[in-house]
Design a protein around this motif. Structure first.
Motif, PDB file in Angstrom:
ATOM      1  N   GLY A   1      60.602  39.466  25.157  1.00  0.00           N
ATOM      2  CA  GLY A   1      59.530  39.793  23.796  1.00  0.00           C
ATOM      3  C   GLY A   1      60.676  40.503  23.155  1.00  0.00           C
ATOM      4  N   SER A   2      61.542  40.747  23.424  1.00  0.00           N
ATOM      5  CA  SER A   2      63.254  41.432  22.285  1.00  0.00           C
ATOM      6  C   SER A   2      62.942  40.533  21.545  1.00  0.00           C
ATOM      7  CB  SER A   2      63.502  41.633  23.009  1.00  0.00           C
ATOM      8  OG  SER A   2      65.064  40.263  23.612  1.00  0.00           O
ATOM      9  N   GLY A   3      63.196  39.161  21.008  1.00  0.00           N
ATOM     10  CA  GLY A   3      63.202  38.441  19.841  1.00  0.00           C
ATOM     11  C   GLY A   3      64.766  37.772  19.397  1.00  0.00           C
ATOM     12  N   VAL A   4      66.113  38.539  20.563  1.00  0.00           N
ATOM     13  CA  VAL A   4      66.702  38.209  20.559  1.00  0.00           C
ATOM     14  C   VAL A   4      67.175  36.788  20.904  1.00  0.00           C
ATOM     15  CG1 VAL A   4      68.640  38.545  22.220  1.00  0.00           C
ATOM     16  CG2 VAL A   4      67.089  40.797  21.654  1.00  0.00           C
ATOM     17  N   LEU A   5      67.936  36.214  20.277  1.00  0.00           N
ATOM     18  CA  LEU A   5      68.509  34.864  20.327  1.00  0.00           C
ATOM     19  C   LEU A   5      69.614  34.706  21.231  1.00  0.00           C
ATOM     20  CD1 LEU A   5      67.793  33.456  16.861  1.00  0.00           C
ATOM     21  CD2 LEU A   5      66.084  33.104  19.216  1.00  0.00           C
TER      22      LEU A   5
ATOM     23  N   ASP B   1      73.429  45.448  15.226  1.00  0.00           N
ATOM     24  CA  ASP B   1      73.786  45.714  16.061  1.00  0.00           C
ATOM     25  C   ASP B   1      73.329  45.637  17.797  1.00  0.00           C
ATOM     26  OD1 ASP B   1      72.913  48.945  16.835  1.00  0.00           O
ATOM     27  OD2 ASP B   1      73.990  48.979  15.064  1.00  0.00           O
ATOM     28  N   ALA B   2      74.337  46.546  18.179  1.00  0.00           N
ATOM     29  CA  ALA B   2      74.167  46.535  19.918  1.00  0.00           C
ATOM     30  C   ALA B   2      72.846  47.350  20.107  1.00  0.00           C
ATOM     31  CB  ALA B   2      75.344  46.702  21.043  1.00  0.00           C
ATOM     32  N   LYS B   3      72.774  48.405  18.864  1.00  0.00           N
ATOM     33  CA  LYS B   3      71.454  49.040  19.616  1.00  0.00           C
ATOM     34  C   LYS B   3      69.739  48.553  18.732  1.00  0.00           C
ATOM     35  CE  LYS B   3      73.839  53.303  19.598  1.00  0.00           C
ATOM     36  NZ  LYS B   3      74.666  54.840  19.266  1.00  0.00           N
ATOM     37  N   GLY B   4      70.725  47.733  18.441  1.00  0.00           N
ATOM     38  CA  GLY B   4      68.892  46.679  17.296  1.00  0.00           C
ATOM     39  C   GLY B   4      68.720  48.034  15.803  1.00  0.00           C
ATOM     40  N   ASP B   5      70.121  47.723  15.805  1.00  0.00           N
ATOM     41  CA  ASP B   5      70.039  48.149  14.367  1.00  0.00           C
ATOM     42  C   ASP B   5      70.694  47.527  13.069  1.00  0.00           C
ATOM     43  OD1 ASP B   5      68.733  51.106  14.902  1.00  0.00           O
ATOM     44  OD2 ASP B   5      70.398  51.881  14.886  1.00  0.00           O
ATOM     45  N   ALA B   6      69.570  47.594  11.887  1.00  0.00           N
ATOM     46  CA  ALA B   6      70.020  46.752  10.538  1.00  0.00           C
ATOM     47  C   ALA B   6      71.619  46.770  10.445  1.00  0.00           C
ATOM     48  CB  ALA B   6      69.145  46.318   9.614  1.00  0.00           C
TER      49      ALA B   6
ATOM     50  N   SER C   1      61.496  40.156  13.869  1.00  0.00           N
ATOM     51  CA  SER C   1      61.097  39.950  15.078  1.00  0.00           C
ATOM     52  C   SER C   1      61.560  40.803  16.126  1.00  0.00           C
ATOM     53  CB  SER C   1      61.073  38.733  15.798  1.00  0.00           C
ATOM     54  OG  SER C   1      60.872  37.637  14.890  1.00  0.00           O
ATOM     55  N   TYR C   2      62.837  41.753  16.343  1.00  0.00           N
ATOM     56  CA  TYR C   2      63.523  42.670  17.481  1.00  0.00           C
ATOM     57  C   TYR C   2      62.805  43.142  17.946  1.00  0.00           C
ATOM     58  CZ  TYR C   2      66.349  45.087  20.058  1.00  0.00           C
ATOM     59  OH  TYR C   2      66.884  46.057  20.417  1.00  0.00           O
ATOM     60  N   ASN C   3      62.112  42.838  19.176  1.00  0.00           N
ATOM     61  CA  ASN C   3      61.291  43.819  19.995  1.00  0.00           C
ATOM     62  C   ASN C   3      59.134  43.392  19.308  1.00  0.00           C
ATOM     63  OD1 ASN C   3      62.923  45.070  22.094  1.00  0.00           O
ATOM     64  ND2 ASN C   3      63.301  46.654  20.978  1.00  0.00           N
ATOM     65  N   LEU C   4      59.489  42.477  18.949  1.00  0.00           N
ATOM     66  CA  LEU C   4      57.643  42.173  18.782  1.00  0.00           C
ATOM     67  C   LEU C   4      57.403  41.064  19.473  1.00  0.00           C
ATOM     68  CD1 LEU C   4      58.156  43.440  15.291  1.00  0.00           C
ATOM     69  CD2 LEU C   4      57.294  44.405  16.987  1.00  0.00           C
ATOM     70  N   GLU C   5      57.790  40.731  20.091  1.00  0.00           N
ATOM     71  CA  GLU C   5      57.588  38.848  20.579  1.00  0.00           C
ATOM     72  C   GLU C   5      56.798  39.236  21.403  1.00  0.00           C
ATOM     73  OE1 GLU C   5      61.113  36.137  18.370  1.00  0.00           O
ATOM     74  OE2 GLU C   5      60.639  35.679  20.827  1.00  0.00           O
ATOM     75  N   LEU C   6      56.561  38.170  22.274  1.00  0.00           N
ATOM     76  CA  LEU C   6      55.523  38.350  22.911  1.00  0.00           C
ATOM     77  C   LEU C   6      56.009  38.194  24.288  1.00  0.00           C
ATOM     78  CD1 LEU C   6      53.793  34.242  22.649  1.00  0.00           C
ATOM     79  CD2 LEU C   6      52.881  36.545  22.372  1.00  0.00           C
ATOM     80  N   THR C   7      55.226  39.277  25.469  1.00  0.00           N
ATOM     81  CA  THR C   7      56.049  39.249  26.816  1.00  0.00           C
ATOM     82  C   THR C   7      56.213  38.278  27.275  1.00  0.00           C
ATOM     83  OG1 THR C   7      54.509  41.822  26.646  1.00  0.00           O
ATOM     84  CG2 THR C   7      55.421  41.201  28.470  1.00  0.00           C
ATOM     85  N   GLY C   8      57.033  37.746  27.143  1.00  0.00           N
ATOM     86  CA  GLY C   8      57.259  35.772  27.898  1.00  0.00           C
ATOM     87  C   GLY C   8      57.471  36.561  29.812  1.00  0.00           C
ATOM     88  N   LEU C   9      57.714  35.614  30.177  1.00  0.00           N
ATOM     89  CA  LEU C   9      58.296  35.318  31.425  1.00  0.00           C
ATOM     90  C   LEU C   9      59.815  36.054  31.372  1.00  0.00           C
ATOM     91  CD1 LEU C   9      58.388  31.577  33.372  1.00  0.00           C
ATOM     92  CD2 LEU C   9      56.042  33.778  32.892  1.00  0.00           C
ATOM     93  N   GLY C  10      60.298  36.500  30.549  1.00  0.00           N
ATOM     94  CA  GLY C  10      61.833  37.146  30.772  1.00  0.00           C
ATOM     95  C   GLY C  10      60.855  38.197  30.813  1.00  0.00           C
ATOM     96  N   ALA C  11      60.660  38.532  30.452  1.00  0.00           N
ATOM     97  CA  ALA C  11      60.164  40.119  30.668  1.00  0.00           C
ATOM     98  C   ALA C  11      58.886  40.409  31.886  1.00  0.00           C
ATOM     99  CB  ALA C  11      59.027  40.944  30.065  1.00  0.00           C
TER     100      ALA C  11
END
Length: 388
Positions: A133-137, A166-171, A211-221
């Motif tokens: 769900g994080s959108g992190v590739l 950045d590591a905190k998710g900030d642009a 998309s950061y933290n805006l994607e589907l709740t997938g198997l990784g979650a």
């Protein structure tokens, strides 16, 4: 003569149904297996009652004694926010005018754009199913100019538009909305449009644009043993923790059957779908062949072909993490949606709109949905499998 009005009408009356069917059933075999419904959607949220354990009103007794004390089913409410899924097509004014007197050429133009949309959606929605769900590739290892070396490029493909955070998710200034122009999969590097990246260091995150933290709740979650899921803390809801076995090593029929039996024993769950990485699939085929276990072929929804283990289809997916296998009861999964795919319409009812200041027209498909697994303890994950 072909006009923008006729193009708009074609998108709404012909292409929408075809593309929606492809996006729902043909982009990924796992997605095609999961039920989709508009039930349990309340405003911008999905609120789903999940039953766990058993009814407590059962017991034995004497002929004239008291009846068992009633005890209803156990329920918890899952709550998740509907995720906003978009797919955009773009047509230039020049292309439309060039095909204005040739209906066949215009149909080819729209068909090519729709096929491109489906291909892009197949990549991104397939990726989301296995994400958290994080959108992190991936994460940045190092940067040289506008070239990035990452810990993995499994989720990277040419043409994607990404943000580097950045590591905190900030642009990071100057590192957002960059287009991927090339990928070297052997070296785990990719290049980005634009100039030199500044402020991007090891540990930074690469995400799909916006998309950061805006994607589907997938198997990784879902496959975690700590933290919260659907608003519930796993520390006080142990039934939300799936069966997870690490450092499997060589895959075998015994390892596979042990996981299947464990799910049926502890949750009454019957596995009906197995998905793994390509290397794990090859290792499984080798192991089953060595033990002379017959592996039949099955044709799944969407036309996908799969080998089977004891009648259970085994599918390899490009987005499944290396050395990993998921054993799922897909009847426990549901994609809850506000509606099926729809075109985003303007106040005038049109779906094709000009991009301000550019000779381009765009149309956007939208779907508001999220994935819920009502019985996480009925699913299994094997990791650390030796691949072939």
């Amino acid at each position: 003569m072909v006009t923008m009005t006729s193009a708009d009408s074609a998108l709404k009356n012909y292409y929408l149904g075809v593309v929606a069917q492809q996006l729902n059933a043909e982009v990924n075999p796992l997605l095609a297996k999961i039920r989709q419904t508009t039930a349990d959607v309340w405003g911008k949220e999905v609120r789903r009652l999940a039953q766990y354990g058993v009814n407590g009103g059962v017991g034995a007794g004497t002929e004239e004694g008291a009846l068992p004390v009633s005890g209803g089913n156990n329920y918890e409410q899952f709550v998740t926010t509907l995720k906003n899924l978009y797919g955009t097509v773009e047509i230039s004014d020049k292309a439309v005018r060039a095909s204005a007197n040739n209906a066949g050429a215009f149909v080819d133009l729209l068909t090519a754009e729709m096929e491109g949309l489906v291909r892009s959606s197949a990549f991104n929605f397939g990726r989301m199913l296995f994400g958290d769900g994080s959108g992190v590739l991936c994460e940045v290892v190092s940067v040289s100019g506008n070239a990035v070396t990452a810990d993995s490029v499994k989720n990277i493909v040419e043409g994607m538009t990404v943000d580097l955070l950045d590591a905190k998710g900030d642009a990071i200034d100057g590192a957002t909305a960059r287009r991927i122009t090339g990928v070297d999969r052997a070296a785990k590097t990719f290049t980005l449009s634009g100039g030199t990246l500044t402020g991007v260091t090891a540990g930074c995150l690469v995400c799909v644009q916006g998309s950061y933290n805006l994607e589907l709740t997938g198997l990784g979650a879902i496959f975690k043993d700590t933290g919260t899921l659907y608003g519930l803390d796993r520390a006080t809801h142990a039934w939300m923790i799936p069966y997870m076995k690490e450092k499997v090593g060589a895959i075998s029929e015994t390892v596979l059957q042990t996981a299947i039996d464990a799910l049926e024993e502890r949750a009454g769950s019957r596995v009906d779908f197995i998905v793994c990485s390509w290397g794990v699939k090859r290792a499984l085929q080798k192991a089953l062949s060595a033990s002379r276990v017959q592996t039949d072929m099955a044709v799944l929804a969407g036309g996908y072909k799969a080998i089977t283990y004891n009648g259970i289809p085994v599918v390899a997916d490009r987005f499944c993490p290396a050395g990993t296998m998921y054993l799922l009861n897909t009847s426990d999964f549901c994609l809850h949606q506000l509606c099926d795919w729809k075109w985003l319409e303007g106040d005038d009812g049109r779906v094709l709109r000009q991009v301000p200041g550019k000779p381009l027209y765009t149309a956007t498909l939208v779907k508001y949905a999220d994935l819920i697994c009502t019985r996480p303890c009925g699913q299994a994950m094997l990791t650390g499998i030796t691949e072939e």
